[in-house]
Design a protein around this motif. Structure first.
Motif, PDB file in Angstrom:
ATOM      1  N   LEU A   1       0.863  -1.167   0.000  1.00 52.32           N
ATOM      2  CA  LEU A   1       0.000   0.000   0.000  1.00 52.32           C
ATOM      3  C   LEU A   1       0.903   1.220   0.000  1.00 52.32           C
ATOM      4  O   LEU A   1       1.780   1.356   0.855  1.00 52.32           O
ATOM      5  CB  LEU A   1      -0.905   0.016   1.235  1.00 52.32           C
ATOM      6  CG  LEU A   1      -1.798   1.240   1.398  1.00 52.32           C
ATOM      7  CD1 LEU A   1      -2.807   1.324   0.255  1.00 52.32           C
ATOM      8  CD2 LEU A   1      -2.513   1.205   2.740  1.00 52.32           C
ATOM      9  N   LEU A   2       0.718   2.100  -0.989  1.00 50.27           N
ATOM     10  CA  LEU A   2       1.514   3.321  -1.114  1.00 50.27           C
ATOM     11  C   LEU A   2       0.591   4.495  -0.826  1.00 50.27           C
ATOM     12  O   LEU A   2      -0.474   4.615  -1.425  1.00 50.27           O
ATOM     13  CB  LEU A   2       2.081   3.432  -2.530  1.00 50.27           C
ATOM     14  CG  LEU A   2       3.051   4.562  -2.783  1.00 50.27           C
ATOM     15  CD1 LEU A   2       4.439   4.160  -2.319  1.00 50.27           C
ATOM     16  CD2 LEU A   2       3.081   4.908  -4.247  1.00 50.27           C
ATOM     17  N   LEU A   3       0.985   5.359   0.123  1.00 49.99           N
ATOM     18  CA  LEU A   3       0.211   6.546   0.490  1.00 49.99           C
ATOM     19  C   LEU A   3       1.057   7.783   0.234  1.00 49.99           C
ATOM     20  O   LEU A   3       2.202   7.860   0.688  1.00 49.99           O
ATOM     21  CB  LEU A   3      -0.187   6.494   1.968  1.00 49.99           C
ATOM     22  CG  LEU A   3      -1.046   5.302   2.378  1.00 49.99           C
ATOM     23  CD1 LEU A   3      -1.196   5.259   3.888  1.00 49.99           C
ATOM     24  CD2 LEU A   3      -2.390   5.353   1.701  1.00 49.99           C
ATOM     25  N   HIS A   4       0.488   8.744  -0.506  1.00 45.20           N
ATOM     26  CA  HIS A   4       1.207   9.978  -0.827  1.00 45.20           C
ATOM     27  C   HIS A   4       0.255  11.133  -0.549  1.00 45.20           C
ATOM     28  O   HIS A   4      -0.716  11.331  -1.271  1.00 45.20           O
ATOM     29  CB  HIS A   4       1.633   9.946  -2.289  1.00 45.20           C
ATOM     30  CG  HIS A   4       2.523  11.074  -2.667  1.00 45.20           C
ATOM     31  ND1 HIS A   4       2.835  11.355  -3.965  1.00 45.20           N
ATOM     32  CD2 HIS A   4       3.188  11.990  -1.944  1.00 45.20           C
ATOM     33  CE1 HIS A   4       3.632  12.393  -4.023  1.00 45.20           C
ATOM     34  NE2 HIS A   4       3.859  12.795  -2.798  1.00 45.20           N
ATOM     35  N   TRP A   5       0.534  11.889   0.521  1.00 47.63           N
ATOM     36  CA  TRP A   5      -0.355  12.974   0.934  1.00 47.63           C
ATOM     37  C   TRP A   5       0.307  14.311   0.693  1.00 47.63           C
ATOM     38  O   TRP A   5       1.392  14.593   1.228  1.00 47.63           O
ATOM     39  CB  TRP A   5      -0.718  12.810   2.407  1.00 47.63           C
ATOM     40  CG  TRP A   5      -1.693  13.818   2.903  1.00 47.63           C
ATOM     41  CD1 TRP A   5      -2.896  14.141   2.358  1.00 47.63           C
ATOM     42  CD2 TRP A   5      -1.548  14.648   4.051  1.00 47.63           C
ATOM     43  NE1 TRP A   5      -3.515  15.114   3.098  1.00 47.63           N
ATOM     44  CE2 TRP A   5      -2.701  15.440   4.151  1.00 47.63           C
ATOM     45  CE3 TRP A   5      -0.563  14.788   5.015  1.00 47.63           C
ATOM     46  CZ2 TRP A   5      -2.900  16.366   5.160  1.00 47.63           C
ATOM     47  CZ3 TRP A   5      -0.750  15.704   6.027  1.00 47.63           C
ATOM     48  CH2 TRP A   5      -1.910  16.486   6.100  1.00 47.63           C
ATOM     49  N   GLY A   6      -0.315  15.141  -0.133  1.00 48.96           N
ATOM     50  CA  GLY A   6       0.205  16.476  -0.405  1.00 48.96           C
ATOM     51  C   GLY A   6       1.599  16.447  -0.980  1.00 48.96           C
ATOM     52  O   GLY A   6       1.884  15.713  -1.921  1.00 48.96           O
ATOM     53  N   ASP A   7       2.497  17.254  -0.397  1.00 51.73           N
ATOM     54  CA  ASP A   7       3.880  17.351  -0.864  1.00 51.73           C
ATOM     55  C   ASP A   7       4.836  16.453  -0.095  1.00 51.73           C
ATOM     56  O   ASP A   7       6.052  16.579  -0.233  1.00 51.73           O
ATOM     57  CB  ASP A   7       4.363  18.804  -0.752  1.00 51.73           C
ATOM     58  CG  ASP A   7       3.609  19.722  -1.695  1.00 51.73           C
ATOM     59  OD1 ASP A   7       3.144  19.231  -2.748  1.00 51.73           O
ATOM     60  OD2 ASP A   7       3.480  20.921  -1.389  1.00 51.73           O
ATOM     61  N   THR A   8       4.333  15.550   0.735  1.00 49.71           N
ATOM     62  CA  THR A   8       5.211  14.680   1.517  1.00 49.71           C
ATOM     63  C   THR A   8       5.732  13.534   0.659  1.00 49.71           C
ATOM     64  O   THR A   8       5.173  13.216  -0.391  1.00 49.71           O
ATOM     65  CB  THR A   8       4.463  14.101   2.737  1.00 49.71           C
ATOM     66  OG1 THR A   8       3.369  13.302   2.259  1.00 49.71           O
ATOM     67  CG2 THR A   8       3.948  15.193   3.640  1.00 49.71           C
ATOM     68  N   ALA A   9       6.799  12.890   1.114  1.00 56.26           N
ATOM     69  CA  ALA A   9       7.347  11.721   0.420  1.00 56.26           C
ATOM     70  C   ALA A   9       6.371  10.554   0.561  1.00 56.26           C
ATOM     71  O   ALA A   9       5.746  10.391   1.606  1.00 56.26           O
ATOM     72  CB  ALA A   9       8.705  11.347   1.016  1.00 56.26           C
ATOM     73  N   PRO A  10       6.218   9.743  -0.486  1.00 56.41           N
ATOM     74  CA  PRO A  10       5.306   8.605  -0.402  1.00 56.41           C
ATOM     75  C   PRO A  10       5.751   7.600   0.656  1.00 56.41           C
ATOM     76  O   PRO A  10       6.936   7.305   0.790  1.00 56.41           O
ATOM     77  CB  PRO A  10       5.378   7.973  -1.787  1.00 56.41           C
ATOM     78  CG  PRO A  10       5.950   9.017  -2.680  1.00 56.41           C
ATOM     79  CD  PRO A  10       6.819   9.875  -1.807  1.00 56.41           C
TER      80      PRO A  10
END
Length: 151
Positions: free
Chosen positions: A119-128
């Motif tokens: 599961l890959l989560l990428h929120w806004g400008d943060t690193a995945p």
């Protein structure tokens, strides 16, 4: 085609694993040439299939006198990605199934295949953030946590 794209890109991956006691082992630098086919679906969803051939940089030719592909691995991945808004920032979620097939210099299998569910989560400008584990039935159980970036 407006809903279909294809890309070819070199990749460098720095990976470290743990030994039987849970202590980190020496990190490995892996290089690969990855091809990716992406189909855009309604609602900002995407279906992605990719395949690539890679090797630990500088290790293959030392590990076997028969050639540089002795440590080569065929890596295949299929993923489904979607996007939603969370606290005013986009949250991209991706479910991935990745299979690894080690290949010998004569292009035959050298050891058991493996796979990961992630599961890959990428929120806004943060690193995945990537949370992964071995597929059910794999001989070696593993759980990984990773951060990644692209440039």
């Amino acid at each position: 085609m407006p809903n279909l794209s294809w890309s070819v890109a070199p990749q460098l991956r720095l990976e470290a694993t743990a030994d039987a006691q849970g202590l980190p082992t020496a990190p490995a630098l892996n290089g690969a040439l990855q091809q990716e086919l992406t189909l855009s679906l309604p609602g900002q969803a995407k279906l992605v299939a990719s395949v690539g051939l890679g090797d630990r940089l500088g290790v293959g030719s030392l590990a076997s006198p028969s050639g540089a592909l002795a440590g080569a691995t065929l890596r295949s991945r299929v993923s489904l990605a979607g996007q939603a808004m969370l606290s005013g920032a986009p949250l991209r979620m991706e479910l991935q199934l990745t299979a690894f097939r080690p290949v010998a210099a004569e292009h035959g299998p050298t050891r058991a295949n493996a796979c990961d569910l992630a599961l890959l989560l990428h929120w806004g400008d943060t690193a995945p953030l990537r949370l992964a584990g071995s597929c059910p039935g794999d001989a070696v159980r593993r759980v990984t946590l990773g951060l990644s970036t692209s440039f």
